[in-house]
Design a protein around this motif. Sequence first.
Motif, mmCIF file in Angstrom:
data_model
loop_
_atom_site.group_PDB
_atom_site.id
_atom_site.type_symbol
_atom_site.label_atom_id
_atom_site.label_comp_id
_atom_site.label_asym_id
_atom_site.label_seq_id
_atom_site.Cartn_x
_atom_site.Cartn_y
_atom_site.Cartn_z
ATOM 1 N N THR A 1 -107.809 -80.429 -80.402
ATOM 2 C CA THR A 1 -107.117 -81.223 -79.216
ATOM 3 C C THR A 1 -107.438 -82.206 -78.674
ATOM 4 O O THR A 1 -108.726 -82.506 -78.530
ATOM 5 C CB THR A 1 -106.865 -79.693 -78.277
ATOM 6 N N LYS A 2 -106.660 -82.600 -77.649
ATOM 7 C CA LYS A 2 -107.381 -83.867 -76.860
ATOM 8 C C LYS A 2 -107.211 -83.471 -75.330
ATOM 9 O O LYS A 2 -107.359 -83.965 -74.607
ATOM 10 C CB LYS A 2 -106.429 -85.244 -77.057
ATOM 11 N N ASP A 3 -106.475 -82.211 -75.170
ATOM 12 C CA ASP A 3 -106.492 -81.789 -73.824
ATOM 13 C C ASP A 3 -107.869 -80.723 -73.337
ATOM 14 O O ASP A 3 -108.500 -80.000 -74.058
ATOM 15 C CB ASP A 3 -105.430 -80.665 -73.833
ATOM 16 N N PRO A 4 -108.438 -81.476 -72.185
ATOM 17 C CA PRO A 4 -109.804 -81.013 -71.757
ATOM 18 C C PRO A 4 -109.866 -79.426 -71.546
ATOM 19 O O PRO A 4 -110.488 -78.679 -71.735
ATOM 20 C CB PRO A 4 -109.876 -81.830 -70.459
ATOM 21 N N ALA A 5 -108.784 -78.921 -71.070
ATOM 22 C CA ALA A 5 -108.417 -77.367 -70.532
ATOM 23 C C ALA A 5 -108.430 -76.628 -71.789
ATOM 24 O O ALA A 5 -109.158 -75.773 -71.816
ATOM 25 C CB ALA A 5 -107.291 -77.352 -69.789
ATOM 26 N N GLU A 6 -107.466 -76.998 -72.865
ATOM 27 C CA GLU A 6 -107.931 -76.124 -74.288
ATOM 28 C C GLU A 6 -109.432 -76.351 -74.862
ATOM 29 O O GLU A 6 -109.780 -75.577 -75.597
ATOM 30 C CB GLU A 6 -106.738 -76.765 -75.090
ATOM 31 N N ALA A 7 -109.861 -77.513 -74.810
ATOM 32 C CA ALA A 7 -111.219 -77.700 -75.442
ATOM 33 C C ALA A 7 -112.047 -77.030 -74.490
ATOM 34 O O ALA A 7 -112.897 -76.657 -75.511
ATOM 35 C CB ALA A 7 -111.485 -79.153 -75.319
ATOM 36 N N LYS A 8 -112.160 -76.762 -73.388
ATOM 37 C CA LYS A 8 -113.111 -75.860 -72.676
ATOM 38 C C LYS A 8 -112.969 -74.480 -73.511
ATOM 39 O O LYS A 8 -114.097 -73.806 -73.450
ATOM 40 C CB LYS A 8 -112.999 -75.602 -71.245
ATOM 41 N N ILE A 9 -112.059 -73.971 -73.621
ATOM 42 C CA ILE A 9 -111.629 -72.492 -74.199
ATOM 43 C C ILE A 9 -112.254 -72.684 -75.621
ATOM 44 O O ILE A 9 -113.103 -71.792 -76.091
ATOM 45 C CB ILE A 9 -110.299 -72.115 -74.335
ATOM 46 N N GLY A 10 -112.025 -73.597 -76.392
ATOM 47 C CA GLY A 10 -112.482 -73.832 -78.066
ATOM 48 C C GLY A 10 -113.798 -74.044 -77.737
ATOM 49 O O GLY A 10 -114.650 -73.506 -78.719
ATOM 50 N N PHE A 11 -114.471 -74.525 -76.933
ATOM 51 C CA PHE A 11 -115.935 -74.908 -76.645
ATOM 52 C C PHE A 11 -116.583 -73.805 -76.504
ATOM 53 O O PHE A 11 -117.837 -73.462 -77.219
ATOM 54 C CB PHE A 11 -116.225 -76.050 -75.649
ATOM 55 N N ALA A 12 -116.108 -73.022 -75.737
ATOM 56 C CA ALA A 12 -116.904 -71.667 -75.509
ATOM 57 C C ALA A 12 -116.817 -70.698 -76.663
ATOM 58 O O ALA A 12 -117.763 -69.990 -76.950
ATOM 59 C CB ALA A 12 -116.067 -70.864 -74.305
ATOM 60 N N ARG A 13 -115.796 -70.741 -77.559
ATOM 61 C CA ARG A 13 -115.650 -69.625 -78.513
ATOM 62 C C ARG A 13 -116.635 -70.257 -79.744
ATOM 63 O O ARG A 13 -117.367 -69.543 -80.272
ATOM 64 C CB ARG A 13 -114.121 -69.936 -79.099
ATOM 65 N N GLU A 14 -116.560 -71.931 -79.973
ATOM 66 C CA GLU A 14 -117.666 -72.313 -80.900
ATOM 67 C C GLU A 14 -118.892 -71.966 -80.345
ATOM 68 O O GLU A 14 -119.991 -71.993 -81.349
ATOM 69 C CB GLU A 14 -117.341 -73.804 -80.996
#
Length: 92
Positions: A39-52
């Motif tokens: 993703t390039k969306d920071p809000a979506e990236a925060k969720i994915g980052f927390a999961r990873e």
Amino acid sequence: MASPFADPRTGQLYFRRAVPEALRSAFEGKAVVKVSLRTKDPAEAKIGFARENAEFETRLAEARRRFAEGTLVPTPGALVRRWCEAPATGTG
């Protein structure tokens, strides 16, 4: 606190964390774990980052446990560093 890394050329966001040298053999010898968050969306990236990050921390804890038990063989670089940093015994 760690946060998503943006590729300067594409704007794509990534999870990126360094792996301690002694535990790299548990991570296929990689010094850095880098995973696209797709993703390039920071809000979506925060969720994915927390999961990873949670998955990375779990793998890191397992590697530390195996290292403490002696079942994880350190990388050659870690063995050389440990040998070089050890105090000299004077036995030649």
